[in-house]
Design a protein around this motif. Sequence first.
Motif, PDB file in Angstrom:
ATOM      1  N   SER A   1       0.825  -1.209   0.000  1.00  0.00           N
ATOM      2  CA  SER A   1       0.000   0.000   0.000  1.00  0.00           C
ATOM      3  C   SER A   1       0.855   1.254   0.000  1.00  0.00           C
TER       4      SER A   1
ATOM      5  N   PHE B   1       0.695   3.792  -3.101  1.00  0.00           N
ATOM      6  CA  PHE B   1       0.253   5.140  -2.777  1.00  0.00           C
ATOM      7  C   PHE B   1       1.315   6.158  -3.207  1.00  0.00           C
TER       8      PHE B   1
ATOM      9  N   GLU C   1       1.609   6.472  -7.118  1.00  0.00           N
ATOM     10  CA  GLU C   1       0.463   7.075  -7.795  1.00  0.00           C
ATOM     11  C   GLU C   1       0.231   8.526  -7.385  1.00  0.00           C
ATOM     12  N   VAL C   2       0.285   8.810  -6.107  1.00  0.00           N
ATOM     13  CA  VAL C   2      -0.055  10.153  -5.634  1.00  0.00           C
ATOM     14  C   VAL C   2       1.004  11.179  -6.026  1.00  0.00           C
TER      15      VAL C   2
ATOM     16  N   HIS D   1      -8.978  11.564  -5.200  1.00  0.00           N
ATOM     17  CA  HIS D   1      -7.634  10.986  -5.265  1.00  0.00           C
ATOM     18  C   HIS D   1      -7.170  10.324  -3.982  1.00  0.00           C
ATOM     19  N   LEU D   2      -7.805  10.631  -2.872  1.00  0.00           N
ATOM     20  CA  LEU D   2      -7.348  10.044  -1.610  1.00  0.00           C
ATOM     21  C   LEU D   2      -8.406   9.151  -0.985  1.00  0.00           C
TER      22      LEU D   2
ATOM     23  N   ARG E   1      -9.499   5.759  -2.465  1.00  0.00           N
ATOM     24  CA  ARG E   1      -8.566   4.629  -2.473  1.00  0.00           C
ATOM     25  C   ARG E   1      -8.912   3.659  -1.346  1.00  0.00           C
ATOM     26  N   HIS E   2      -8.974   2.399  -1.678  1.00  0.00           N
ATOM     27  CA  HIS E   2      -9.270   1.378  -0.665  1.00  0.00           C
ATOM     28  C   HIS E   2      -8.219   1.376   0.441  1.00  0.00           C
ATOM     29  N   SER E   3      -6.986   1.689   0.100  1.00  0.00           N
ATOM     30  CA  SER E   3      -5.898   1.637   1.087  1.00  0.00           C
ATOM     31  C   SER E   3      -5.940   2.783   2.090  1.00  0.00           C
ATOM     32  N   VAL E   4      -6.706   3.834   1.806  1.00  0.00           N
ATOM     33  CA  VAL E   4      -6.741   5.009   2.688  1.00  0.00           C
ATOM     34  C   VAL E   4      -7.800   4.831   3.764  1.00  0.00           C
TER      35      VAL E   4
END
Length: 156
Positions: free
Chosen positions: A83, A87, A90-91, A128-129, A132-135
């Motif tokens: 993750s 992250f 991409e970010v 954008h944040l 995300r499933h990871s956020v």
Amino acid sequence: MSDDLDPIDTKILALLSRDARVSNAAIANAVGIAASTAHTRIKSLFDRGLITGYHAALNQAKLGRGLQAIIGVSLRPGARQESIQVFTDEVRRLPEVIQLFFVGGNDDFLVHIAVENSSSVRLFVVDHLSARHSVASTNTSMIFEYHRNSVATDFS
């Protein structure tokens, strides 16, 4: 300070950190060496990773991106290493992102953005944040003033 830096290298780094556009001849003159020696030393500082690049400081407001914010981002537990890497990859490529920090503490990341207005901040966070499933969570702080030091470390 690294043992590999002699006083001339230190002076060169101080000059470049104040003004990255200073000419090779001016550096040579300021530190009392030949221009060819200054060139060789600057190349060595690059090769050794002490200088990582030169960057232009942009006036975000004049570019239509007058609102800046810092967004704290916490990732969900589980598969954290993957993750974190995804992250980061991409970010950091998003055009609104000025800086991305991977940090310890309450947040995993601090994302520094510059956008047109508060609606753009909201869209950035949502699209954008938070999407995300990871956020797991975000925390946004608007920046009222931004002052960047030209030198983080005193080389003198």
